[in-house]
Design an enzyme around this catalytic site. Structure first.
Site, PDB file in Angstrom:
ATOM      1  N   PRO A  47       0.830  -1.214   0.000  1.00 45.87           N
ATOM      2  CA  PRO A  47       0.000   0.000   0.000  1.00 45.87           C
ATOM      3  C   PRO A  47       0.867   1.270   0.000  1.00 45.87           C
ATOM      4  CG  PRO A  47      -0.837  -1.581   1.594  1.00 45.87           C
ATOM      5  CD  PRO A  47       0.470  -2.124   1.114  1.00 45.87           C
ATOM      6  N   ARG A  78     -13.968  -3.921  -2.180  1.00 49.18           N
ATOM      7  CA  ARG A  78     -13.887  -4.324  -0.771  1.00 49.18           C
ATOM      8  C   ARG A  78     -14.705  -3.380   0.117  1.00 49.18           C
ATOM      9  NH1 ARG A  78     -11.997  -0.922   2.579  1.00 49.18           N
ATOM     10  NH2 ARG A  78      -9.964  -0.665   1.594  1.00 49.18           N
ATOM     11  N   ARG A 251      -1.203  30.274 -26.020  1.00 44.37           N
ATOM     12  CA  ARG A 251      -1.214  30.416 -27.472  1.00 44.37           C
ATOM     13  C   ARG A 251      -0.262  31.559 -27.824  1.00 44.37           C
ATOM     14  NH1 ARG A 251      -7.205  31.104 -29.556  1.00 44.37           N
ATOM     15  NH2 ARG A 251      -6.091  31.065 -31.551  1.00 44.37           N
ATOM     16  N   HIS A 252       0.097  31.645 -29.091  1.00 45.06           N
ATOM     17  CA  HIS A 252       0.889  32.788 -29.563  1.00 45.06           C
ATOM     18  C   HIS A 252       0.052  34.064 -29.420  1.00 45.06           C
ATOM     19  CE1 HIS A 252      -1.812  32.681 -32.959  1.00 45.06           C
ATOM     20  NE2 HIS A 252      -1.620  31.360 -32.975  1.00 45.06           N
ATOM     21  N   ASN A 258      -5.121  35.977 -37.631  1.00 36.70           N
ATOM     22  CA  ASN A 258      -6.238  35.993 -36.674  1.00 36.70           C
ATOM     23  C   ASN A 258      -7.102  37.224 -36.901  1.00 36.70           C
ATOM     24  OD1 ASN A 258      -4.123  34.865 -33.893  1.00 36.70           O
ATOM     25  ND2 ASN A 258      -5.293  33.678 -35.370  1.00 36.70           N
ATOM     26  N   ARG A 302       4.789  32.897 -35.467  1.00 39.60           N
ATOM     27  CA  ARG A 302       3.989  33.552 -34.437  1.00 39.60           C
ATOM     28  C   ARG A 302       4.291  33.061 -33.025  1.00 39.60           C
ATOM     29  NH1 ARG A 302       0.919  30.452 -37.903  1.00 39.60           N
ATOM     30  NH2 ARG A 302      -0.789  29.152 -37.165  1.00 39.60           N
ATOM     31  N   GLU A 322       0.787  24.157 -35.808  1.00 38.32           N
ATOM     32  CA  GLU A 322      -0.678  24.112 -35.782  1.00 38.32           C
ATOM     33  C   GLU A 322      -1.217  23.014 -36.693  1.00 38.32           C
ATOM     34  OE1 GLU A 322      -3.198  24.140 -34.333  1.00 38.32           O
ATOM     35  OE2 GLU A 322      -4.269  26.042 -34.367  1.00 38.32           O
ATOM     36  N   PHE A 344     -17.232  21.307 -44.766  1.00 42.23           N
ATOM     37  CA  PHE A 344     -17.501  22.187 -43.628  1.00 42.23           C
ATOM     38  C   PHE A 344     -18.487  21.522 -42.671  1.00 42.23           C
ATOM     39  CE2 PHE A 344     -19.405  25.859 -41.496  1.00 42.23           C
ATOM     40  CZ  PHE A 344     -18.256  26.540 -41.128  1.00 42.23           C
ATOM     41  N   LYS A 351     -15.812  16.708 -35.464  1.00 43.96           N
ATOM     42  CA  LYS A 351     -14.616  17.546 -35.586  1.00 43.96           C
ATOM     43  C   LYS A 351     -13.333  16.796 -35.223  1.00 43.96           C
ATOM     44  CE  LYS A 351     -13.104  22.235 -34.394  1.00 43.96           C
ATOM     45  NZ  LYS A 351     -13.324  23.370 -33.494  1.00 43.96           N
ATOM     46  N   TYR A 362      -7.886  16.339 -35.814  1.00 43.55           N
ATOM     47  CA  TYR A 362      -7.441  16.377 -34.420  1.00 43.55           C
ATOM     48  C   TYR A 362      -6.814  15.034 -34.032  1.00 43.55           C
ATOM     49  CZ  TYR A 362      -8.987  20.977 -32.929  1.00 43.55           C
ATOM     50  OH  TYR A 362      -9.083  22.332 -32.761  1.00 43.55           O
ATOM     51  N   HIS A 387      -0.267  26.616 -30.465  1.00 40.38           N
ATOM     52  CA  HIS A 387      -1.440  27.027 -31.243  1.00 40.38           C
ATOM     53  C   HIS A 387      -2.729  26.452 -30.637  1.00 40.38           C
ATOM     54  CE1 HIS A 387       1.436  28.192 -34.446  1.00 40.38           C
ATOM     55  NE2 HIS A 387       2.133  27.194 -33.934  1.00 40.38           N
ATOM     56  N   ALA A 389      -5.328  24.478 -31.730  1.00 36.44           N
ATOM     57  CA  ALA A 389      -5.677  23.050 -31.804  1.00 36.44           C
ATOM     58  C   ALA A 389      -4.691  22.217 -30.984  1.00 36.44           C
ATOM     59  CB  ALA A 389      -5.665  22.574 -33.256  1.00 36.44           C
TER      60      ALA A 389
HETATM   61  P1  ATP Z   1      -3.152   1.396  -1.883  1.00 39.19           P
HETATM   62  O1  ATP Z   1      -2.568   0.049  -2.039  1.00 39.19           O
HETATM   63  O2  ATP Z   1      -3.418   1.748  -0.483  1.00 39.19           O
HETATM   64  O3  ATP Z   1      -4.356   1.613  -2.737  1.00 39.19           O
HETATM   65  P2  ATP Z   1      -1.431   2.777  -3.781  1.00 39.19           P
HETATM   66  O4  ATP Z   1      -0.153   2.026  -3.966  1.00 39.19           O
HETATM   67  O5  ATP Z   1      -2.472   2.594  -4.822  1.00 39.19           O
HETATM   68  O6  ATP Z   1      -2.011   2.470  -2.353  1.00 39.19           O
HETATM   69  P3  ATP Z   1      -1.742   5.585  -4.230  1.00 39.19           P
HETATM   70  O7  ATP Z   1      -3.092   5.747  -3.634  1.00 39.19           O
HETATM   71  O8  ATP Z   1      -1.691   5.632  -5.708  1.00 39.19           O
HETATM   72  O9  ATP Z   1      -1.028   4.285  -3.663  1.00 39.19           O
HETATM   73  O10 ATP Z   1      -0.754   6.650  -3.605  1.00 39.19           O
HETATM   74  C1  ATP Z   1      -0.576   7.854  -4.182  1.00 39.19           C
HETATM   75  C2  ATP Z   1       0.672   8.477  -3.608  1.00 39.19           C
HETATM   76  O11 ATP Z   1       1.833   7.768  -4.053  1.00 39.19           O
HETATM   77  C3  ATP Z   1       0.803   9.889  -4.102  1.00 39.19           C
HETATM   78  O12 ATP Z   1       1.141  10.676  -3.002  1.00 39.19           O
HETATM   79  C4  ATP Z   1       1.908   9.819  -5.130  1.00 39.19           C
HETATM   80  O13 ATP Z   1       2.664  11.023  -5.170  1.00 39.19           O
HETATM   81  C5  ATP Z   1       2.760   8.679  -4.653  1.00 39.19           C
HETATM   82  N1  ATP Z   1       3.434   7.937  -5.709  1.00 39.19           N
HETATM   83  C6  ATP Z   1       3.188   7.952  -7.020  1.00 39.19           C
HETATM   84  N2  ATP Z   1       4.012   7.150  -7.704  1.00 39.19           N
HETATM   85  C7  ATP Z   1       4.811   6.568  -6.789  1.00 39.19           C
HETATM   86  C8  ATP Z   1       5.854   5.607  -6.859  1.00 39.19           C
HETATM   87  N3  ATP Z   1       6.238   5.096  -8.033  1.00 39.19           N
HETATM   88  N4  ATP Z   1       6.449   5.225  -5.707  1.00 39.19           N
HETATM   89  C9  ATP Z   1       6.047   5.732  -4.542  1.00 39.19           C
HETATM   90  N5  ATP Z   1       5.054   6.655  -4.392  1.00 39.19           N
HETATM   91  C10 ATP Z   1       4.443   7.065  -5.500  1.00 39.19           C
HETATM   92  O1  F6P Z   2      -4.785  -1.175   1.516  1.00 39.65           O
HETATM   93  C1  F6P Z   2      -4.568  -1.287   0.242  1.00 39.65           C
HETATM   94  C2  F6P Z   2      -5.734  -1.635  -0.633  1.00 39.65           C
HETATM   95  O2  F6P Z   2      -5.816  -0.724  -1.677  1.00 39.65           O
HETATM   96  C3  F6P Z   2      -7.117  -1.823   0.009  1.00 39.65           C
HETATM   97  O3  F6P Z   2      -7.907  -0.665  -0.014  1.00 39.65           O
HETATM   98  C4  F6P Z   2      -7.709  -2.912  -0.825  1.00 39.65           C
HETATM   99  O4  F6P Z   2      -8.774  -3.562  -0.161  1.00 39.65           O
HETATM  100  C5  F6P Z   2      -6.550  -3.771  -1.084  1.00 39.65           C
HETATM  101  O5  F6P Z   2      -5.421  -2.916  -1.148  1.00 39.65           O
HETATM  102  C6  F6P Z   2      -6.675  -4.558  -2.360  1.00 39.65           C
HETATM  103  O6  F6P Z   2      -5.601  -5.408  -2.495  1.00 39.65           O
HETATM  104  P1  F6P Z   2      -5.664  -6.951  -2.037  1.00 39.65           P
HETATM  105  O7  F6P Z   2      -6.041  -7.655  -3.275  1.00 39.65           O
HETATM  106  O8  F6P Z   2      -4.319  -7.296  -1.555  1.00 39.65           O
HETATM  107  O9  F6P Z   2      -6.682  -7.134  -0.967  1.00 39.65           O
END
Ligand code: ATP
Ligand code: F6P
Length: 501
Positions: A47, A78, A251-252, A258, A302, A322, A344, A351, A362, A387, A389
């Site tokens: 996490p 969850r 933009r420029h 223009n 520009r 552009e 047109f 678009k 685009y 520009h 676009a």
């Molecule tokens: P969780 O498992 O709890 O969902 P997560 O791994 O998905 O956690 P995020 O919720 O995406 O974590 O956390 C975002 C934070 O991590 C932001 O503060 C961001 O700046 C930072 N972050 C982004 N990329 C990285 C990275 N490669 N390593 C560590 N921190 C990072």
């Molecule tokens: O705490 C990290 C988290 O993003 C929870 O919110 C979530 O329930 C869990 O990870 C999901 O990962 P896992 O599959 O390990 O339960």
């Protein structure tokens, strides 16, 4: 690219021997590969390692490139049954926690597979910790049974200060901790991480396709990549960083064309455009301060004239020129309507996809801007003078604007837009110069530019800064994983399009 990742070391500083780094170099038909692709991107990591942020950025990037992508955040599933779990819920010796977490993962994977099958999904991202070999094997088997490719993306980080600041920045405000004291929430989250650490296995499975981003991409390990779209995703993730920075867009200054209502060309700026060029350094001085900024312009007169007094390192990009109006270059909208009435009308009907005879759409512009976006992701403070676009396409990338809206956005002359990417959002500020200019905006199904002039308000320094636009999925660029996105890009009728990837 290969040199960049060639020197791969593991987290103990050992050169990686056991992992074979295979890059696709000779893909016979990239276009078919994208059209037929079904890739499940499986996030891996403890996490607070930025997994959700990386997942959301991949989705935004791919959608901008017209690839149907969607993230499935297991935490949101969850939360349906366990909205406010304590750290003990994530202890693997807690059977009820284990059962509910497995059920959440099962529901997310089932929804993702259904989305591939019934909603034309191409890249589904399973956003969870997926931190054990057992869990990864199970996901791989589910995808293998359907013939879908699996790419594991691990974010590994041992920088304690960064993890703590991540917890404080985004975790204490998570819906898991609503109404709780932030300090207590931070403590509980650290305990949650400890529970994950007991069972966490970093990716080493030799047969899996993966990229391991160590300490925000300061080291990268790539294993068994064989498919074109996977290499695009990997390359994109390698360029991501979290160093705070801003992007200034302008933009420029008003051009001679223009003033005459003509499109395209390579005209010089008008006297009011010159006044904007004179005012521009003052307009951005306070917000740029002493930051190290690189300035990009197109190769057209520009933009170069507009940027000439800005005291930053300059670079000209052809890719920032552009949108090419082909046979309509140098005409007014009224003239185009008279001379090419069907074109047109067709342009207003769609678009984004309409391509001028002998010119561009685009969609074409987005394809040529892709390397610019990659450079912007890799870079830090950047100011771009370009520009209308082009700015619409760049703005659409950062703010996640859908294709049917982006070509119709108003990007006024004589205004600087400052974008500051944050975790789960981009903050926007606008600085308007007190220098009038014509409006070059034409509304759908009308033949003339919107009359009137832009930039007439008398702005004081303080009122110069407009408040950021309202937050929300369409405006904010990156959505929190809890606000699961509903926008799916339209499928383009032109079979050549996926070649962009
Ligand atoms: P969780 O498992 O709890 O969902 P997560 O791994 O998905 O956690 P995020 O919720 O995406 O974590 O956390 C975002 C934070 O991590 C932001 O503060 C961001 O700046 C930072 N972050 C982004 N990329 C990285 C990275 N490669 N390593 C560590 N921190 C990072
Ligand atoms: O705490 C990290 C988290 O993003 C929870 O919110 C979530 O329930 C869990 O990870 C999901 O990962 P896992 O599959 O390990 O339960």
């Amino acid at each position: 690219y290969l040199n960049h990742v060639g020197d791969a070391y593991d987290e103990n500083g050992e050169e990686v021997q056991q992992v074979e780094c295979v890059m696709a170099t000779n893909i016979p038909n990239e276009m078919d590969q994208v059209e037929d692709s079904h890739i499940c991107v499986v996030m891996v990591g403890l996490p607070a390692r930025g997994k959700s942020l990386i997942a959301q950025k991949i989705v935004r990037y791919l959608r901008w490139l017209s690839v149907n992508a969607k993230s499935f955040n297991v935490g949101s599933y969850r939360r349906a049954d366990t909205p406010h779990p304590s750290a003990a819920f994530f202890d693997t010796s807690n059977p009820e926690g284990e059962r509910l977490r497995r059920a959440a993962a099962e529901a997310a994977v089932t929804d993702m597979l259904r989305w591939f099958e019934h909603e034309g999904g191409h890249v589904g991202i399973l956003d969870a910790t997926n931190s054990t070999q057992y869990r990864r094997k199970w996901i791989k088997e589910r995808c293998d049974a359907k013939g879908y490719d699996v790419l594991f993306v691990e974010s590994k980080c041992d920088d304690e200060d960064l993890i703590m600041s991540n917890i404080l920045e985004v975790k204490t405000t998570s819906p898991d901790y609503i109404g709780q004291d932030p300090e207590e929430a931070a403590r509980d989250f650290r305990d949650r991480i400890r529970n994950y650490e007991k069972v966490y296995q970093t990716l080493t499975e030799p047969d899996l396709t993966y990229v391991k981003l160590i300490n925000v991409g300061s080291q990268v390990v790539i294993n068994q990549v064989s498919n074109y779209l996977q290499t695009r995703i990997i390359y994109f993730t390698m360029n991501l960083h979290i160093t705070p920075r801003s992007i200034w867009l302008s933009r420029h200054g008003e051009s001679e064309y223009n003033v005459l209502g003509m499109i395209g060309g390579d005209a010089s700026i008008s006297p009011r455009g010159l006044a904007y060029a004179d005012a521009l350094p003052g307009l951005v001085r306070d917000s740029i301060g002493d930051k190290d900024v690189t300035l990009w312009t197109s190769t057209m007169k520009r933009t170069i004239q507009t940027a000439r007094h800005l005291p930053y390192r300059k670079k000209q990009w052809k890719a920032l020129d552009e949108l090419d109006a082909g046979v309509c270059d140098g005409l007014t909208y009224e003239e185009i309507e008279k001379k090419y009435p069907e074109d047109f009308r067709a342009r207003d009907d769609d678009k984004y996809n309409y391509r001028y005879q002998g010119g561009e759409s685009y969609r074409d512009v987005v394809i040529r801007l892709e390397p610019i976006i990659m450079e912007m992701e890799r870079g830090e403070n950047i100011m771009i003078v370009t520009h209308q676009a082009i700015l619409r396409c760049i703005y659409a990338y950062f703010m996640n604007i859908p294709q049917d809206q982006s070509p119709w956005m108003e990007i006024p002359l004589h205004t600087v837009i400052k974008l500051t990417p944050r975790a789960y959002g981009t903050v926007e500020e606008r600085f308007k110069a007190n220098i009038p200019a014509v409006s070059t905006f034409r509304a759908k199904y009308t033949s003339a530019n919107m009359g009137g002039e832009e930039g007439l308000e008398d702005m004081t320094d303080e009122s110069n800064m407009m408040s950021p636009p309202p937050t929300g999925a369409e405006i904010n660029g990156i959505v929190k994983p809890d606000d699961v996105e509903s926008f799916v890009p339209q499928k383009h009728p032109d079979p050549m399009v996926p070649v962009l990837l």
